[in-house]
Motif scaffolding. Structure first.
Motif, PDB file in Angstrom:
ATOM      1  N   LYS A  41       0.727  -1.087   0.110  1.00 15.95           N
ATOM      2  CA  LYS A  41      -0.126  -0.115  -0.155  1.00 15.95           C
ATOM      3  C   LYS A  41       0.749   1.446  -0.039  1.00 15.95           C
ATOM      4  O   LYS A  41       0.806   2.110  -0.955  1.00 15.95           O
ATOM      5  CB  LYS A  41      -0.903   0.026   1.037  1.00 15.95           C
ATOM      6  N   SER A  66       3.762   1.772  -0.816  1.00 17.40           N
ATOM      7  CA  SER A  66       4.717   1.943  -1.879  1.00 17.40           C
ATOM      8  C   SER A  66       3.987   2.254  -3.084  1.00 17.40           C
ATOM      9  O   SER A  66       4.350   3.070  -3.806  1.00 17.40           O
ATOM     10  CB  SER A  66       5.494   0.611  -2.300  1.00 17.40           C
ATOM     11  N   ARG A  79       6.963  -6.679  11.050  1.00 21.03           N
ATOM     12  CA  ARG A  79       5.658  -7.645  10.462  1.00 21.03           C
ATOM     13  C   ARG A  79       5.449  -8.963  11.094  1.00 21.03           C
ATOM     14  O   ARG A  79       6.465  -9.658  11.522  1.00 21.03           O
ATOM     15  CB  ARG A  79       5.582  -7.447   8.957  1.00 21.03           C
ATOM     16  N   ASN A 109      -1.116  -5.785  -6.943  1.00 21.78           N
ATOM     17  CA  ASN A 109      -0.056  -5.082  -7.081  1.00 21.78           C
ATOM     18  C   ASN A 109       1.009  -6.031  -7.424  1.00 21.78           C
ATOM     19  O   ASN A 109       1.527  -6.745  -6.587  1.00 21.78           O
ATOM     20  CB  ASN A 109       0.447  -4.359  -5.648  1.00 21.78           C
TER      21      ASN A 109
HETATM   22  P1  ATP Z   1       2.132  -2.258   5.858  1.00 21.11           P
HETATM   23  O1  ATP Z   1       0.532  -2.401   6.070  1.00 21.11           O
HETATM   24  O2  ATP Z   1       2.856  -3.253   7.024  1.00 21.11           O
HETATM   25  O3  ATP Z   1       2.472  -0.958   5.982  1.00 21.11           O
HETATM   26  P2  ATP Z   1       2.446  -1.957   2.994  1.00 21.11           P
HETATM   27  O4  ATP Z   1       1.015  -2.709   2.495  1.00 21.11           O
HETATM   28  O5  ATP Z   1       2.253  -0.477   3.253  1.00 21.11           O
HETATM   29  O6  ATP Z   1       2.460  -2.782   4.429  1.00 21.11           O
HETATM   30  P3  ATP Z   1       4.668  -1.660   1.730  1.00 21.11           P
HETATM   31  O7  ATP Z   1       5.847  -1.087   2.900  1.00 21.11           O
HETATM   32  O8  ATP Z   1       4.369  -0.622   0.678  1.00 21.11           O
HETATM   33  O9  ATP Z   1       3.640  -2.536   2.131  1.00 21.11           O
HETATM   34  O10 ATP Z   1       5.656  -2.631   0.813  1.00 21.11           O
HETATM   35  C1  ATP Z   1       6.252  -3.913   1.427  1.00 21.11           C
HETATM   36  C2  ATP Z   1       7.325  -4.267   0.972  1.00 21.11           C
HETATM   37  O11 ATP Z   1       7.015  -4.907  -0.266  1.00 21.11           O
HETATM   38  C3  ATP Z   1       8.498  -3.196   0.706  1.00 21.11           C
HETATM   39  O12 ATP Z   1       9.915  -3.837   0.806  1.00 21.11           O
HETATM   40  C4  ATP Z   1       8.233  -2.855  -0.757  1.00 21.11           C
HETATM   41  O13 ATP Z   1       9.435  -2.462  -1.382  1.00 21.11           O
HETATM   42  C5  ATP Z   1       7.912  -4.084  -1.566  1.00 21.11           C
HETATM   43  N1  ATP Z   1       6.908  -4.045  -2.595  1.00 21.11           N
HETATM   44  C6  ATP Z   1       5.697  -3.188  -2.733  1.00 21.11           C
HETATM   45  N2  ATP Z   1       5.276  -3.350  -3.920  1.00 21.11           N
HETATM   46  C7  ATP Z   1       5.887  -4.115  -4.629  1.00 21.11           C
HETATM   47  C8  ATP Z   1       5.913  -4.673  -5.963  1.00 21.11           C
HETATM   48  N3  ATP Z   1       5.042  -4.153  -6.791  1.00 21.11           N
HETATM   49  N4  ATP Z   1       6.811  -5.259  -6.607  1.00 21.11           N
HETATM   50  C9  ATP Z   1       7.952  -5.815  -5.364  1.00 21.11           C
HETATM   51  N5  ATP Z   1       8.029  -5.377  -4.168  1.00 21.11           N
HETATM   52  C10 ATP Z   1       7.177  -4.665  -3.957  1.00 21.11           C
END
Ligand code: ATP
Ligand code: AMP
Ligand code: MG
Length: 192
Positions: free
Chosen positions: A17, A19, A139, A174
């Motif tokens: 999310k 990212s 996490r 994603n």
């Molecule tokens: P949380 O709910 O714990 O905050 P989140 O959903 O915000 O998690 P992110 O922190 O954005 O998740 O991403 C988790 C990991 O996955 C990060 O290391 C990010 O670089 C990687 N990531 C996100 N999207 C992609 C993608 N499309 N391809 C490869 N890696 C990705």
């Protein structure tokens, strides 16, 4: 005055999310439009810092009542922001020691009044690997089966939010290495 578009982005931990939101903002900025991004977890952490909490990954371990109070305060702060478009990075539910706690219970929906929901998913094995390979966060380590169950639960919970708010849900996948594609899908869905 509340923002005209109030876009709530949900997804289970590690789905990408934050990212995705960062990528969306870069794209919107380059088109000259203004948009405000709010991480619900950061708003909760700001408030929790008053009680000495420094790590966002500790919030979900607090007693439920404390999480509920932080949640309400965060929602009120976010709802008071003045802007045209606000994007809120949050969760449909939080995995806590007492079970799954709603990220968007009815009282919070009444405060935020979402106009659009974006429900982010990815392949369970990709989510698993993203959690394992991200050293910036603490996490929860769970099995692939639990990730699958949580994706199903997310679809059910966000549908309920959509019915309560009378606002649409756009599912977004994603895919690995394809953040820009997912960001374009979101921008198209919300008409920015
Ligand atoms: P949380 O709910 O714990 O905050 P989140 O959903 O915000 O998690 P992110 O922190 O954005 O998740 O991403 C988790 C990991 O996955 C990060 O290391 C990010 O670089 C990687 N990531 C996100 N999207 C992609 C993608 N499309 N391809 C490869 N890696 C990705
Ligand atoms: P995040 O950076 O999105 O993982 O958010 C950090 C933490 O904030 C989460 O692990 C939850 O404990 C909390 N949080 C985020 N959004 C919500 C919400 N809508 N309701 C309750 N807690 C939330
Ligand atoms: Mg995040």
């Amino acid at each position: 005055m509340a923002a005209a578009k109030r876009i709530v982005i949900v997804g289970i931990p590690g789905v990408g999310k934050t990212s995705l939101v960062n990528t969306i903002v870069e794209k919107i900025k380059s088109s000259g439009k203004t948009v405000l991004v709010k991480s619900f977890g950061s708003a909760m952490l700001e408030e929790a810092r008053r009680n000495g909490i420094r790590d966002r990954d500790v919030i979900r371990c607090l007693p439920t009542k404390e999480q509920e109070n932080l949640q309400r305060t965060a929602a009120e702060r976010i709802a008071n922001e003045e802007c045209d478009v606000i994007i809120i990075d949050t969760h449909a539910f939080i995995s806590t020691t007492s079970g799954y706690y709603p990220g968007l219970p009815e009282n919070i929906l009444r405060i935020l009044k979402p106009t659009n929901y974006i429900s982010v998913s990815a392949k369970p094995e990709e989510i698993y690997n993203r959690r394992m390979n991200d050293p910036t966060r603490n996490r929860d380590l769970v099995t692939m089966n639990i990730i699958k169950q949580e994706l199903d639960l997310q679809a059910a919970v966000i549908s309920a939010c959509s019915v309560v708010s009378g606002s649409p849900v756009k599912p977004i996948v994603n895919r690995e290495g394809r953040l820009v594609e997912a960001a374009n899908d979101v921008i198209r869905a919300i008409g920015l």
